[in-house]
Structures are given as structure tokens and as C-alpha cells.
Design a protein around this motif. Sequence first.
Motif, PDB file in Angstrom:
ATOM      1  N   ASN A 194      39.615  -7.497  65.989  1.00  0.00           N
ATOM      2  CA  ASN A 194      39.208  -6.694  67.142  1.00  0.00           C
ATOM      3  C   ASN A 194      39.204  -5.200  66.791  1.00  0.00           C
ATOM      4  OD1 ASN A 194      40.653  -5.015  69.525  1.00  0.00           O
ATOM      5  ND2 ASN A 194      39.076  -6.358  70.317  1.00  0.00           N
ATOM      6  N   THR A 238      34.315 -15.495  70.239  1.00  0.00           N
ATOM      7  CA  THR A 238      33.838 -16.444  71.253  1.00  0.00           C
ATOM      8  C   THR A 238      32.941 -15.768  72.288  1.00  0.00           C
ATOM      9  OG1 THR A 238      35.938 -16.126  72.368  1.00  0.00           O
ATOM     10  CG2 THR A 238      35.717 -18.103  71.026  1.00  0.00           C
ATOM     11  N   GLU A 251      45.848  -5.631  74.529  1.00  0.00           N
ATOM     12  CA  GLU A 251      44.970  -5.398  75.702  1.00  0.00           C
ATOM     13  C   GLU A 251      45.752  -4.650  76.783  1.00  0.00           C
ATOM     14  OE1 GLU A 251      41.909  -5.576  76.243  1.00  0.00           O
ATOM     15  OE2 GLU A 251      41.078  -6.900  74.713  1.00  0.00           O
ATOM     16  N   PRO A 282      37.561 -10.149  71.265  1.00  0.00           N
ATOM     17  CA  PRO A 282      38.708 -10.866  70.700  1.00  0.00           C
ATOM     18  C   PRO A 282      38.225 -11.707  69.514  1.00  0.00           C
ATOM     19  CG  PRO A 282      38.491 -11.307  73.069  1.00  0.00           C
ATOM     20  CD  PRO A 282      37.225 -10.653  72.618  1.00  0.00           C
ATOM     21  N   SER A 292      43.908 -11.519  71.567  1.00  0.00           N
ATOM     22  CA  SER A 292      43.931 -10.598  72.707  1.00  0.00           C
ATOM     23  C   SER A 292      45.180  -9.724  72.775  1.00  0.00           C
ATOM     24  CB  SER A 292      43.788 -11.372  74.022  1.00  0.00           C
ATOM     25  OG  SER A 292      42.523 -11.969  74.083  1.00  0.00           O
ATOM     26  N   ASP A 309      50.316 -11.377  73.191  1.00  0.00           N
ATOM     27  CA  ASP A 309      49.473 -12.578  73.219  1.00  0.00           C
ATOM     28  C   ASP A 309      50.081 -13.760  72.458  1.00  0.00           C
ATOM     29  OD1 ASP A 309      47.344 -14.356  73.346  1.00  0.00           O
ATOM     30  OD2 ASP A 309      46.058 -13.238  71.968  1.00  0.00           O
ATOM     31  N   CYS A 334      38.111  -6.809  84.819  1.00  0.00           N
ATOM     32  CA  CYS A 334      38.586  -8.110  84.319  1.00  0.00           C
ATOM     33  C   CYS A 334      38.759  -9.127  85.433  1.00  0.00           C
ATOM     34  CB  CYS A 334      39.911  -7.937  83.568  1.00  0.00           C
ATOM     35  SG  CYS A 334      41.339  -7.683  84.648  1.00  0.00           S
ATOM     36  N   THR A 345      39.450 -14.795  66.747  1.00  0.00           N
ATOM     37  CA  THR A 345      40.476 -15.804  66.440  1.00  0.00           C
ATOM     38  C   THR A 345      40.936 -15.659  64.988  1.00  0.00           C
ATOM     39  OG1 THR A 345      39.004 -17.467  65.538  1.00  0.00           O
ATOM     40  CG2 THR A 345      39.246 -17.433  67.939  1.00  0.00           C
ATOM     41  N   HIS A 393      45.332 -15.574  70.885  1.00  0.00           N
ATOM     42  CA  HIS A 393      43.944 -15.701  71.347  1.00  0.00           C
ATOM     43  C   HIS A 393      43.124 -14.486  70.925  1.00  0.00           C
ATOM     44  CE1 HIS A 393      46.710 -17.650  74.198  1.00  0.00           C
ATOM     45  NE2 HIS A 393      45.818 -18.603  74.277  1.00  0.00           N
ATOM     46  N   SER A 410      30.977 -11.492  72.928  1.00  0.00           N
ATOM     47  CA  SER A 410      31.108 -10.039  72.974  1.00  0.00           C
ATOM     48  C   SER A 410      29.987  -9.484  73.835  1.00  0.00           C
ATOM     49  CB  SER A 410      31.019  -9.438  71.561  1.00  0.00           C
ATOM     50  OG  SER A 410      30.901  -8.025  71.673  1.00  0.00           O
ATOM     51  N   ALA A 421      41.727 -14.099  79.128  1.00  0.00           N
ATOM     52  CA  ALA A 421      41.755 -14.526  77.722  1.00  0.00           C
ATOM     53  C   ALA A 421      43.090 -15.128  77.289  1.00  0.00           C
ATOM     54  CB  ALA A 421      41.402 -13.340  76.822  1.00  0.00           C
TER      55      ALA A 421
END
Lengths: 311, 311
Positions: free
Chosen positions: A110, A82, A160, A74, A157, B252, A176, A76, A155, A84, B284
Amino acid sequence: MKCCFGVDVGGTTVKMGLFGESGKILDKWEIVTRTENKGEAILGDISASILNKMQERQLDKSAVLGVGVGVPAPVTGDGIVTGSANLGWKYKEAKKELESFTGLKTRIENDANVAALGEMWKGGGLGQKNIVMVTLGTGIGGGVVIDGKIVPGAHGSAGEIGHICVNYEETDVCGCGNFGCLEQYASATGIVRLAKKKLAQAEIDTILKKEEVSAKSVFEAVKAGDAAATEVAEQFGRYLGYTLANLAAVVDPAVFVIGGGVSKAGEVLIPFIQKSYLERALFAVKDVKFTLAALGNDAGICGSAKMILGE
Amino acid sequence: MKCCFGVDVGGTTVKMGLFGESGKILDKWEIVTRTENKGEAILGDISASILNKMQERQLDKSAVLGVGVGVPAPVTGDGIVTGSANLGWKYKEAKKELESFTGLKTRIENDANVAALGEMWKGGGLGQKNIVMVTLGTGIGGGVVIDGKIVPGAHGSAGEIGHICVNYEETDVCGCGNFGCLEQYASATGIVRLAKKKLAQAEIDTILKKEEVSAKSVFEAVKAGDAAATEVAEQFGRYLGYTLANLAAVVDPAVFVIGGGVSKAGEVLIPFIQKSYLERALFAVKDVKFTLAALGNDAGICGSAKMILGE
């Protein structure tokens, strides 16, 4: 003539491309991803490779519109990663670091989102501005493109799709930490799991028993008319098709692009997904195309370049 | 000073607002929605009301930046409505008609999407650019705003959150023709349905038995500590919270804004939704705000104006 770089950072190799401003791929190469020491060399290696290519081709900085980068994490809005797992990174100000190394404008997103943009531009979503790409690999990734632009999410994300819950009764845990994620049924791993459950039923006569079962062998057996394999494909199609029907009620895309390793099975996949989709989709969104991803390993570098050339 | 009009077309009244370019509401009024004869008078009535207001305030056309309109129907990218049960419209080139009547630049979108933009601008999503609004009324509507812009969808059907399937075992049919839509459980009507099923269980002692059950009476009973009503609220929260967790894996958002008649119950709603959301959301995206809609009936005119003032 102006140009830009498209970079797709994977856990093993970094794929790189040089694109003309019209979108033509002028050059394509790879470097190794050095993940040791928390992947501290990766951004420096990418920067050196870009600067080398500029020297080799006698490209001045003023001729380079920028560098687009897709990473397996992810990202920002400020281009910060943050963490990987694939690259070994913890907190990394990836955009800032790359820009200071190269002096070139950089945008990082991403990798699954970037691939979706690439497929919209030159692949399975060609001619469309609203697409959802579903990447069926070991896990399931995805990307949402709205009005020709990546949806990164608050975020980083968005897309997903593999972690949409499709079975609240599931007792096996997903990677997850949740239970019943789409990825547990419709990824390459998920298809094998469904097939093994089918094979565990006594008295089943199927060619799947002859070899190590894989997503590939399941769809080959489907093509050969195997009944048990077809039932597995129907289960796969139901989980995925129903999920995409729900997703269509939220973002209403024109096309679903199906990519990743599982999609190498080819057109045989589509009817299984589409049939279940049509059973459940809201009447207003039934008229949706399903296509296979067309760019293969180039989706990432293409999408990365497109972020620079203008979404 | 420049200004614009924000228009919210409902089945009974058309709400209208005049906005300064800074976003201030300068004037606010309503006209009746004349739905007779397939609603053929509606667009003419709106146009006349706008032109009257311009005359009354001595506004020249050059001072009016445009007209934003929300309608209870899916709207295509060209501002065409292919049918609206509430207004009596069949195929209607709404944008084109309004522009030819008024001579003003017009943009038309679905009312729930427009309300979401309004709440982002001045309401429950203030300060954010990525929000999802859920409107819990007789049915469930919704709107998705990404990077400060409405997501209309390829068929004008994005944000139709009420028609996400949440129960594949359901045998009662939804208004849309499908089975198990979120709307069947978490709308005002859905909450009553859940409550009636609870009341049908013998031996239950609850204050809900004393009066005609409604979404309002359920949440009042929750506030009074009624156990059966609390169980109904938990069911409601589970259906909605789990759905929003799935939705967060796709788009998100930073905030979920809860609006519509049910949201008048107030803050008591939020913990029921949030608890179930957190149980199921991908790690996340757990850090998401839940807020109540703040603009009430003004959300539509505000969002409509915001489409003109710049998303």
C-alpha cells in the motif's frame, strides 16, 4: 554495481526512481497513469518504462535487485490487489503480472505504508526503526513501521488511521460508510468542515471570512494570530492528538511523522497536535517526537526502493 | 537434542518450563517470587533454578539454546526494566544480570506481549502470524504480534490496550492517572463498576442483587437470561468492541485472542464483543476471528520459549 527500482503508482502519474544499492537516487522520472479500461495498461506501462531504462543505462537483469511498488489500495501478502478506486482495478494479481512482464523480483505494498518506510529511511523518521506516519491530505492515510519493517496487516489494511472513530455522536457519514472517522475532522477536508462550522457561528470576527476557506488559509490565519482560526486548529489538534495518544498505547512508536498536503503549513501544526497528545498519552509513551515529513513526492519511490534494498 | 527455557515472572510465583527444540514441553515447575528487598533475589533464584534443572537432567550449556523471560513491566530493547511495581524492581539490567548468572543467551520482554506470542504459537491464535491478545484481568493488558514477532514498542509499552481512552467525559481516575481508559470499563474491576451503576438504578429486578457482584456472576446471570446483566455485558462489549475496531484500523490483525480471568466466562463473551466490533470496524477488516485464550497459565512460559526457538 547493483541497483533497484522504486515505483509509486498514483491516480494521475506513476513516479519512478532508479536507486543504487547504497540508496542513492540515480534517476527519477514519471509516466502517465492510464486509468481507462479499468487501468488495464498500467502494469504494462510500468514494466515497459523499467525495461527501457535498463536498456538506456545498459543494465543487465542480474544487476537489478528488484522492483518495489506502492499502490493506492490494500495489498495482500501475495501482492494481490482486490480493488483500487483510483486506478480502476478490480481483482489484480499485481505482483505476479509485473514479475512476468519484467522478469524482476517485485514487492508491492500500500502506498501510504510505503511512504512511511521512505520517511523512516531518509525523511522525518531518519534514524528510527519504529514510526507511525500520518498523511493529512483530502483524506487521511497512514503507515506503521515496526523494527524497520512495514506492517501491512492481515488484510493489507494496517495504518488506516483516518478511519479510527473519534466521535460516536457524529451524524455526517464518512466516505467509508462509518460515522465519526478521524478523517472527518483532521484531513484537509475535515479542517475546512471544522472551519465552516466555526464561521457559521454569528458574531465571529475572523480573517477566514475574507476568502474561500482551506486548510492552508486556516493555518495562515493562525500564524497571523486570528482567534477563530486558532480555535479550529485546537479542535484539529485535539482530534488528532488524542487519536495518536491511543495509537501510542498500541504500537508505541518513537516518532510520529506528519505528512500530506496539510503538513505544508509547516511547524505551526506540531504544537497543536503535541499539546493534546501529551494531555492524554500514557505516562510511559509521552516522550515521543513529532516531525514533519521531509521527502515530499519522493517518499513513495524511496520507500518502494527500501523494500528491495532491505527493510 | 537442543532445548530452551521459558520463564514467566509473576508477583507471587515464577513459572518455568523446559522446552525441546520442536516446542514440546519437557518439564514444568514453579518457584516463589521473593519480592522483599526490592526483589533483589529474583534473578538469582531464577538462575539457580535453571542451573539446577540443567544438572538434574545432565544438560550441557551447549545444548541450551537460551532463556526467554516475561516480566510484568515495560522492557527496553536492551532488556532493561526501568521499574516493576509487582516485583519491587527499580532500574534493573535484567538481561545482562541473568546472562552473567547463567552464561546462557537471554531475551526479556513484557509478560503480556510474551503471552500473546504463546497464544499465537500454541493457543487461540494457532496458525496465524498477526494477532492481538487482550488480557482481561484486574486491569487490561495486551500484546501485539506482527508477522510472528512481538511488537515491544519504542518504550516497551506497545500493547497497553487497557489505557486507550474510550470515554473523554469520565470523571473517575484510572490507575495510570488518566480518565476514561478501557480498563475502567472492560476489566474484571470495570465490569463490576458497570454492574454496580446498573444496580444503583432503582426498580431493577435482577439476580445480580442476590450475591456479591463479580465479572463471573455477571456472565453467569447473562447465561441465565438476566436482563440487567445482559445490559451490562452489552456495555462491556461496546467499549471493548469499539476499541478493537479502532485498533484493527492500525494493526489489522487476523485474530483477536481474549484472555485473562474474565475470559473464563467462556464463549458467552464473544458475541457481545463481536457485535459491537462489526458495527464500527472498517469494511476491509470486518473479517476477523475472535477466539478465547487456550493456554491459561502456560501462555507465558510458551511465549518465552518461542522467543528463543524463533519467532
